[in-house]
Write a protein that holds these residues in place. Sequence first.
Motif, mmCIF file in Angstrom:
data_model
loop_
_atom_site.group_PDB
_atom_site.id
_atom_site.type_symbol
_atom_site.label_atom_id
_atom_site.label_comp_id
_atom_site.label_asym_id
_atom_site.label_seq_id
_atom_site.Cartn_x
_atom_site.Cartn_y
_atom_site.Cartn_z
ATOM 1 N N VAL A 45 -42.496 -59.405 -34.520
ATOM 2 C CA VAL A 45 -42.846 -59.863 -35.870
ATOM 3 C C VAL A 45 -44.129 -60.689 -35.816
ATOM 4 N N GLN A 46 -44.281 -61.497 -34.777
ATOM 5 C CA GLN A 46 -45.491 -62.302 -34.648
ATOM 6 C C GLN A 46 -46.724 -61.419 -34.466
ATOM 7 N N GLN A 47 -46.560 -60.302 -33.766
ATOM 8 C CA GLN A 47 -47.689 -59.380 -33.566
ATOM 9 C C GLN A 47 -47.948 -58.509 -34.784
ATOM 10 N N ASN A 48 -46.869 -58.172 -35.502
ATOM 11 C CA ASN A 48 -46.983 -57.307 -36.663
ATOM 12 C C ASN A 48 -46.013 -57.809 -37.735
ATOM 13 N N PRO A 49 -46.487 -58.624 -38.685
ATOM 14 C CA PRO A 49 -45.605 -59.199 -39.708
ATOM 15 C C PRO A 49 -44.803 -58.159 -40.499
ATOM 16 N N ALA A 50 -45.288 -56.931 -40.586
ATOM 17 C CA ALA A 50 -44.551 -55.884 -41.303
ATOM 18 C C ALA A 50 -43.232 -55.564 -40.609
ATOM 19 N N TYR A 51 -43.118 -55.880 -39.320
ATOM 20 C CA TYR A 51 -41.891 -55.607 -38.567
ATOM 21 C C TYR A 51 -40.745 -56.530 -38.994
ATOM 22 N N LEU A 52 -41.060 -57.568 -39.744
ATOM 23 C CA LEU A 52 -40.039 -58.489 -40.243
ATOM 24 C C LEU A 52 -38.944 -57.736 -40.995
ATOM 25 N N SER A 53 -39.320 -56.750 -41.792
ATOM 26 C CA SER A 53 -38.333 -55.981 -42.558
ATOM 27 C C SER A 53 -37.334 -55.287 -41.646
ATOM 28 N N VAL A 54 -37.813 -54.754 -40.539
ATOM 29 C CA VAL A 54 -36.927 -54.059 -39.597
ATOM 30 C C VAL A 54 -35.916 -55.043 -39.011
ATOM 31 N N VAL A 55 -36.403 -56.171 -38.527
ATOM 32 C CA VAL A 55 -35.522 -57.161 -37.912
ATOM 33 C C VAL A 55 -34.541 -57.716 -38.941
ATOM 34 N N LEU A 56 -35.017 -57.986 -40.133
ATOM 35 C CA LEU A 56 -34.166 -58.526 -41.187
ATOM 36 C C LEU A 56 -33.070 -57.530 -41.570
ATOM 37 N N MET A 57 -33.416 -56.259 -41.755
ATOM 38 C CA MET A 57 -32.417 -55.249 -42.114
ATOM 39 C C MET A 57 -31.389 -55.080 -41.003
ATOM 40 N N THR A 58 -31.836 -55.172 -39.759
ATOM 41 C CA THR A 58 -30.917 -55.068 -38.623
ATOM 42 C C THR A 58 -29.868 -56.175 -38.686
ATOM 43 N N ARG A 59 -30.259 -57.337 -39.160
ATOM 44 C CA ARG A 59 -29.342 -58.481 -39.233
ATOM 45 C C ARG A 59 -28.363 -58.384 -40.406
ATOM 46 N N VAL A 60 -28.792 -57.830 -41.547
ATOM 47 C CA VAL A 60 -27.943 -57.879 -42.741
ATOM 48 C C VAL A 60 -27.163 -56.596 -43.037
ATOM 49 N N ILE A 61 -27.545 -55.475 -42.434
ATOM 50 C CA ILE A 61 -26.765 -54.251 -42.610
ATOM 51 C C ILE A 61 -25.567 -54.347 -41.670
ATOM 52 N N THR A 62 -24.384 -54.371 -42.250
ATOM 53 C CA THR A 62 -23.176 -54.552 -41.438
ATOM 54 C C THR A 62 -22.519 -53.226 -41.074
ATOM 55 N N LYS A 63 -22.852 -52.172 -41.805
ATOM 56 C CA LYS A 63 -22.244 -50.874 -41.546
ATOM 57 C C LYS A 63 -23.174 -49.784 -42.032
ATOM 58 N N LEU A 64 -23.243 -48.695 -41.267
ATOM 59 C CA LEU A 64 -23.972 -47.502 -41.695
ATOM 60 C C LEU A 64 -23.218 -46.294 -41.162
ATOM 61 N N GLY A 65 -22.566 -45.604 -42.078
ATOM 62 C CA GLY A 65 -21.780 -44.436 -41.695
ATOM 63 C C GLY A 65 -20.747 -44.790 -40.646
ATOM 64 N N THR A 66 -20.686 -43.951 -39.607
ATOM 65 C CA THR A 66 -19.722 -44.178 -38.526
ATOM 66 C C THR A 66 -20.383 -44.777 -37.292
#
Length: 121
Positions: free
Chosen positions: A45-66
């Motif tokens: 994220v420090q190298q590429n601020p746009a990557y914040l969305s990826v890290v954030l979604m990884t933290r808040v998505i609790t389930k995806l399919g199986t």
Amino acid sequence: MAYQTEYPFTLPRGYMDENGTVHREGTMRFATAADEILPLKDPRVQQNPAYLSVVLMTRVITKLGTLPAIDNRIVEKLPSSDMAYLQNLYQQINAVEPIRVEATCPHCGEKFKVEVSLLGE
């Protein structure tokens, strides 16, 4: 009124795993302060601020399919339309709702609700 902390979603396209299974149904939870602060320390994220969305979604998505777990690799491989959908959902469920208070008209006595801002807006 029940306090809802997790929200179901259906991705427009979905994540296709290595077996060809498409995962579209999922759940996202409310973000915490840590969810928004800790990713800022991530070197990606420090190298590429746009990557914040990826890290954030990884933290808040609790389930995806199986899928047994959600990691950065999975979020990185989502179609851009799905990522946009998830970012919009994140904004909706984590938005600050306006405070409404009941007021009474001093002239006619009618009761009504008024939005109050604590931020000086």
